[in-house]
Design an enzyme around this catalytic site. Structure first.
Site, short mmCIF file in Angstrom:
data_model
loop_
_atom_site.label_atom_id
_atom_site.label_comp_id
_atom_site.label_asym_id
_atom_site.label_seq_id
_atom_site.Cartn_x
_atom_site.Cartn_y
_atom_site.Cartn_z
N GLU A 156 2.14 6.11 -3.17
CA GLU A 156 1.04 5.47 -3.69
C GLU A 156 0.08 6.68 -4.69
OE1 GLU A 156 -0.88 2.15 -2.02
OE2 GLU A 156 1.29 1.27 -0.88
N ARG A 188 2.48 -1.77 4.67
CA ARG A 188 2.03 -0.25 3.79
C ARG A 188 3.63 0.38 3.38
NH1 ARG A 188 -2.38 -0.71 3.73
NH2 ARG A 188 -4.40 0.30 4.97
N HIS A 219 -0.72 -2.15 -5.05
CA HIS A 219 -1.62 -2.59 -4.20
C HIS A 219 -2.80 -2.60 -4.26
CE1 HIS A 219 -1.81 -0.35 0.57
NE2 HIS A 219 -2.70 -1.70 -0.36
#
Lengths: 328, 328
Positions: free
Chosen positions: B266, B237, B285
């Site tokens: 993000e 993360r 991601h």
């Protein structure tokens, strides 16, 4: 073979612009070492030369000095491929040829695994997106369970099979003789099975030497036999692939991509259409060249040279007719 | 837990712009399925909801509807990380939380192996050179024998250890409890050993969940502890890494590169300095998101749902205090 009383004469043949190989110091004490880089310098060095170390895998100068090879017994090529070195007079002579088999196996296999994963994970696109500061999520391919066909089951092909099998790819091989039980491949098929096997593979890896039998082996017909989702990876030699046919197959979508470290013409000409294809990965004939490789090549040669000095059997002796070191 | 006589009420919480998860058809027959995508729709759906399937790993809407959760027994998150989902009232409640552990392990491990090989083989540069039609030979790194430190020895970390070990990397782990004999790691060290282990690794891979214990774990001090030749890979993360410190460490040459799939913010903002760093690999991601992953997530959920229907034990139950599924 040679007289230990007198220092043997060794000629090191490099490319014109290449540095002398590193790590040769021990040889300078044991032998008279001459250096050559073109036909003229080789013609000067050749008389009395008993052994040659050839560091330029593209060399074409040997035939021009061959008539002066009065003492030559052994040529060691510091490359895995000896295709450029070979010519009829050498093949038909008693001169022994050895090569650098083994040195590049592992790093070439790492390179191949890298390209397979990059295609699956769409990494070339990620790098191009990064250059444009573009965040773009995509779903990508699982690598596990995909099928690899390695054309050429020599030492490089075997290492490729080992590394790709190790992370869950299913690896088949193509070699002169088919065999069901092989420690590194699910199965090894013979050349007759190539079209069928091409149709089953997700990745086709060329790890064969360039010989009359393999030259132009990958032509329009071969690409038509491949799955449209399949990629070609060539770490062998450029002329095994008919480049024009490859470009046409990529343009027509007959195959999905290509990872190329070797080319018919090297360097690849600046205007070549392959450069701009987004599903093509291009590297500059460097797949196996790890940091320290030139010194490793010299060390391997010195090991074989010690065998020669002590009249022991040389390793990595090339079968000059087939163009590579036969499997054990 | 639930009464098989009546159809259970299930609410599927997606991101506002996300499609409904594929493969849910069997559920529509077995349950009353409601859909929600923001606080308002979730507040409408919540009364009577016994079970929630949360497909948005970034979701923050649950607290806004929590007071209406009168029947809620179980929340299944279709992600490996449940950090965004957690809040005190949920943690302190009897609601069971399960996650998607297992689904992404293999593809994330393939992604990590890919980035390791790409750094070693200097492939990002090869792609940039290709865009300029530039043939440039370089010597590159051997991967075999390099040392990997995987921070987080859960199911993703383990799979990373398996794949990287399989091709000859030496893999150590960091976990809460140190242990010498582990099937997947040369050794697993505890958190106290982190600074020392950071100084030994060629690749440091973050495969930990985001928890209060891991947030900001990779700061200036951690980067100073790493070798200047080492690369950081983060598939965990974003907030486990202090991004500003990472940028500074990269700029100062304190570490040699970073492969990043996750970020504090993000999408990574378009003007962020990371985009232009040539020794940084950026993906959106997506490391684990193989083609078909959304359907695979639904299948996994339906399997656990069958357990629930038949009052069998659920799998992938998250320890809400620690924030992840405890190791067996």
């Amino acid at each position: 073979m040679n007289n230990p009383q007198q220092r043997p004469v060794i000629t090191v043949l490099t490319a014109p612009d290449d540095a002398r190989p590193p790590g040769l110091e021990p040889l300078l004490e044991m032998a008279e070492v001459r250096f050559a880089w073109d036909v003229e310098s080789l013609r000067q060095a050749m008389p009395g030369t008993q052994m040659m170390m050839v560091t330029d895998f593209r060399t074409g100068v040997l035939p021009g000095a061959w008539e002066l090879a009065d003492e030559l017994k052994w040529i060691h090529a510091t490359s895995a491929g000896v295709d450029a070195l070979m010519f009829d007079e050498l093949i038909n002579s008693d001169v022994v040829v050895t090569n650098a088999q083994g040195i590049f196996d592992r790093t070439i296999a790492e390179y191949v695994l890298c390209t397979i994963l990059m295609f699956n994970k769409d990494f070339p696109n990620s790098i191009r997106l990064q250059l444009r500061h573009q965040w773009q999520h995509r779903d990508t391919e699982r690598t596990e369970g995909q099928r690899v066909l390695v054309v050429g089951a020599g030492s490089i092909g075997r290492q490729i099979a080992r590394l790709t099998s190790a992370i869950g790819l299913e690896v088949h091989g193509i070699a002169r003789r088919a065999r069901d039980s092989d420690p590194d491949f699910v199965a090894v098929h013979d050349n007759d099975a190539l079209p069928e096997q091409l149709g089953l593979a997700d990745f086709v890896v060329i790890a064969a030497p360039l010989t009359p039998a393999t030259e132009g082996m990958f032509d329009a017909q071969a690409f038509k036999a491949m799955k449209s989702s399949a990629r070609l990876i060539n770490i062998g030699r450029g002329p095994i692939v008919k480049t024009a046919d490859l470009v046409a197959a990529l343009q027509a979508g007959e195959i999905a991509g290509a990872g190329l470290d070797v080319f018919e013409e090297e360097p690849l000409p600046e205007t070549h259409p392959l450069w701009d294809m987004e599903n093509v990965l291009i590297t500059a004939h460097m797949a196996g060249d790890f940091i320290g490789w030139t010194r490793a090549l010299t060390e391997q040669f010195l090991e074989n040279f010690a065998n020669w000095q002590q009249a022991r059997e040389l390793f990595n002796v090339v079968d000059k007719a087939s163009g590579y070191v036969p499997g054990r």
